[in-house]
Scaffold this active site. Structure first.
Site, short mmCIF file in Angstrom:
data_model
loop_
_atom_site.label_atom_id
_atom_site.label_comp_id
_atom_site.label_asym_id
_atom_site.label_seq_id
_atom_site.Cartn_x
_atom_site.Cartn_y
_atom_site.Cartn_z
N HIS A 53 -7.51 9.46 -1.63
CA HIS A 53 -6.80 9.49 -0.34
C HIS A 53 -7.65 10.15 0.75
O HIS A 53 -7.55 9.78 1.92
CB HIS A 53 -5.49 10.26 -0.52
CG HIS A 53 -4.41 9.90 0.44
ND1 HIS A 53 -3.09 9.81 0.10
CD2 HIS A 53 -4.45 9.59 1.76
CE1 HIS A 53 -2.37 9.47 1.15
NE2 HIS A 53 -3.18 9.35 2.18
N ASP B 262 0.85 -1.20 0.00
CA ASP B 262 0.00 0.00 0.00
C ASP B 262 0.88 1.24 0.00
O ASP B 262 1.59 1.51 0.97
CB ASP B 262 -0.89 0.04 1.25
CG ASP B 262 -1.68 1.34 1.31
OD1 ASP B 262 -2.57 1.52 0.46
OD2 ASP B 262 -1.39 2.20 2.17
N TYR C 127 3.04 9.90 -0.83
CA TYR C 127 4.18 9.39 -0.04
C TYR C 127 5.51 9.60 -0.77
O TYR C 127 6.57 9.41 -0.18
CB TYR C 127 4.02 7.89 0.29
CG TYR C 127 2.79 7.51 1.08
CD1 TYR C 127 1.98 8.46 1.69
CD2 TYR C 127 2.42 6.17 1.21
CE1 TYR C 127 0.85 8.09 2.39
CE2 TYR C 127 1.29 5.80 1.93
CZ TYR C 127 0.50 6.76 2.51
OH TYR C 127 -0.62 6.38 3.21
P1 NDP Z 1 1.29 1.17 11.83
O1 NDP Z 1 0.18 0.84 12.77
O2 NDP Z 1 1.55 0.30 10.71
O3 NDP Z 1 2.61 1.32 12.72
C1 NDP Z 1 3.84 1.65 12.16
C2 NDP Z 1 4.79 2.05 13.28
O4 NDP Z 1 5.00 0.96 14.18
C3 NDP Z 1 6.13 2.46 12.78
O5 NDP Z 1 6.61 3.47 13.65
C4 NDP Z 1 6.97 1.19 12.90
O6 NDP Z 1 8.32 1.54 13.09
C5 NDP Z 1 6.37 0.53 14.11
N1 NDP Z 1 6.29 -0.94 14.03
C6 NDP Z 1 6.03 -1.70 12.93
N2 NDP Z 1 5.97 -2.99 13.26
C7 NDP Z 1 6.21 -3.08 14.59
C8 NDP Z 1 6.30 -4.16 15.48
N3 NDP Z 1 6.11 -5.41 15.07
N4 NDP Z 1 6.56 -3.89 16.79
C9 NDP Z 1 6.75 -2.61 17.20
N5 NDP Z 1 6.67 -1.54 16.39
C10 NDP Z 1 6.40 -1.78 15.09
O7 NDP Z 1 1.03 2.69 11.40
P2 NDP Z 1 1.05 3.56 10.06
O8 NDP Z 1 0.43 4.84 10.44
O9 NDP Z 1 2.36 3.56 9.42
O10 NDP Z 1 0.00 2.82 9.11
C11 NDP Z 1 0.35 1.75 8.25
C12 NDP Z 1 0.08 2.09 6.82
O11 NDP Z 1 -1.24 2.56 6.64
C13 NDP Z 1 0.94 3.23 6.27
O12 NDP Z 1 2.27 2.86 6.02
C14 NDP Z 1 0.15 3.59 5.04
O13 NDP Z 1 0.39 2.66 4.02
C15 NDP Z 1 -1.27 3.51 5.58
N6 NDP Z 1 -1.74 4.81 6.09
C16 NDP Z 1 -2.74 5.44 5.39
C17 NDP Z 1 -3.22 6.66 5.77
C18 NDP Z 1 -4.30 7.29 4.99
O14 NDP Z 1 -4.55 8.49 5.19
N7 NDP Z 1 -4.97 6.59 4.11
C19 NDP Z 1 -2.68 7.36 6.96
C20 NDP Z 1 -1.66 6.61 7.65
C21 NDP Z 1 -1.24 5.37 7.24
P3 NDP Z 1 9.52 0.92 12.19
O15 NDP Z 1 9.25 1.28 10.76
O16 NDP Z 1 10.72 1.61 12.76
O17 NDP Z 1 9.51 -0.55 12.45
#
Ligand code: NDP
Length: 295
Positions: free
Chosen positions: A109, A46, A51
């Site tokens: 979006h 995704d 981005y």
């Molecule tokens: P997530 O719930 O996926 O969490 C991501 C965060 O958690 C990062 O800081 C990551 O750090 C950390 N993380 C990942 N895996 C673990 C784990 N197993 N244990 C502990 N920490 C972990 O949040 P997001 O907000 O990034 O959402 C995911 C996706 O959703 C986005 O990447 C995007 O594709 C989508 N999205 C869409 C939006 C929209 O407006 N449509 C808005 C926000 C997100 P690290 O990378 O350092 O591991």
């Protein structure tokens, strides 16, 4: 290799339940993250025009050696590209950056509640792209029940997917109900509550929640794995983001355990009703518009 279960969308297209998210993944780390995900078994990525890492997503897919048809590619049109002709062109930009000739899922979006006609015209462009076979499925993101109703009143093709903020602290019952009533698959962004870390107090994040940690311990799993399992068992798609190969693999290692009905209910009861992200009605071109570069 383990693969994610598939969800059948309302137009018959199959989508892997779990995908890799790449919001805030810097372009220089994106290709490696996508490669790590595909080698761990993910077959769904995704991304979004906004981005600014679509090119690197495409590169990661090509480097994996997998055939294009084996990976489900989802991206999003940014609000600055709304309008019928503009959104048709937004598809061309995203497809060219990704290096593909079709997309599996293209979604709006955000809704522009103060410029809803532009949002409708953008959606009509998605319908055209779907009709031409350039995208296999279309959908929306961050639409409230009111936005969805306004959209449904005006369009022909019901969205296949509704991507919304959804984690144990914000469970969005009302939007899920309207999604379900129309056969729209709900997809969780911030599925493990990432937004409660990067926009909240990390000490009070879902990843540190005592209830989730207790359930995780009982299953010999992590908090992230329990939250992803909660989505899966409630038939939602989830797109966890990480740039770390070990976490990317951990977030996909969720197909060998099962939460009980009372554990699912306990997680449901953590809802605060308070979103972490911006109020969808606050999204305007004036405040959030920015040009999306040509390919
Ligand atoms: P997530 O719930 O996926 O969490 C991501 C965060 O958690 C990062 O800081 C990551 O750090 C950390 N993380 C990942 N895996 C673990 C784990 N197993 N244990 C502990 N920490 C972990 O949040 P997001 O907000 O990034 O959402 C995911 C996706 O959703 C986005 O990447 C995007 O594709 C989508 N999205 C869409 C939006 C929209 O407006 N449509 C808005 C926000 C997100 P690290 O990378 O350092 O591991």
């Amino acid at each position: 290799m383990t693969s994610a279960p598939l969800f059948m969308l309302n137009n018959g297209v199959q989508m892997p339940a779990i995908g890799l998210g790449v919001f805030q993944t810097p372009p220089e780390e994106t290709t490696a993250a996508v490669q790590a995900a595909l080698s761990a078994g993910y077959r769904h990525i995704d991304t979004a025009a906004a981005y600014l890492n679509e090119r690197e997503v495409g590169e990661g897919i090509r480097r994996s050696g997998l055939d294009r048809s084996e990976v489900f590619i989802e991206t999003k049109v940014w609000i600055s590209d709304y309008g019928y002709e503009q959104t048709l062109h937004a598809f061309e930009k995203s497809a060219a950056k990704l290096g593909v000739d079709y997309l599996d899922l293209l979604i709006l979006h955000q809704a522009l509640s103060t410029a809803f006609e532009l949002t409708i015209q953008a959606y009509k462009a998605l319908e055209t792209l779907r009709g031409e076979g350039k995208v296999r499925a279309i959908g929306v993101s961050n639409f409230t029940p009111e936005h969805l109703q306004r959209l449904l009143d005006r369009i022909q093709v019901v969205p296949a997917v509704s991507q919304i903020e959804l984690h144990p602290y914000f469970t969005q019952q009302a939007t899920r109900a309207i999604d379900a009533a129309h056969g729209i698959l709900t997809q969780a962004w911030s599925p493990i509550g990432g937004i409660t870390v990067y926009r909240g107090d990390p000490q009070k994040s879902t990843l540190k929640d005592p209830v989730i940690l207790r359930i995780a311990k009982a299953h010999g799993k992590s908090a992230a794995q329990v939250m992803l399992r909660w989505h899966l068992q409630q038939l939602r798609s989830a797109i966890p983001k990480s740039v770390r190969p070990e976490r990317i693999a951990e977030n996909f290692d969720i197909f060998d355990f099962e939460l009980t009905a009372s554990e699912l209910a306990e997680i449901d009861s953590l809802d605060t009703g308070v979103r972490g992200g911006p109020d969808p009605d606050s999204i305007t071109l004036e405040a959030f518009g920015r040009p999306i570069p040509e390919a």
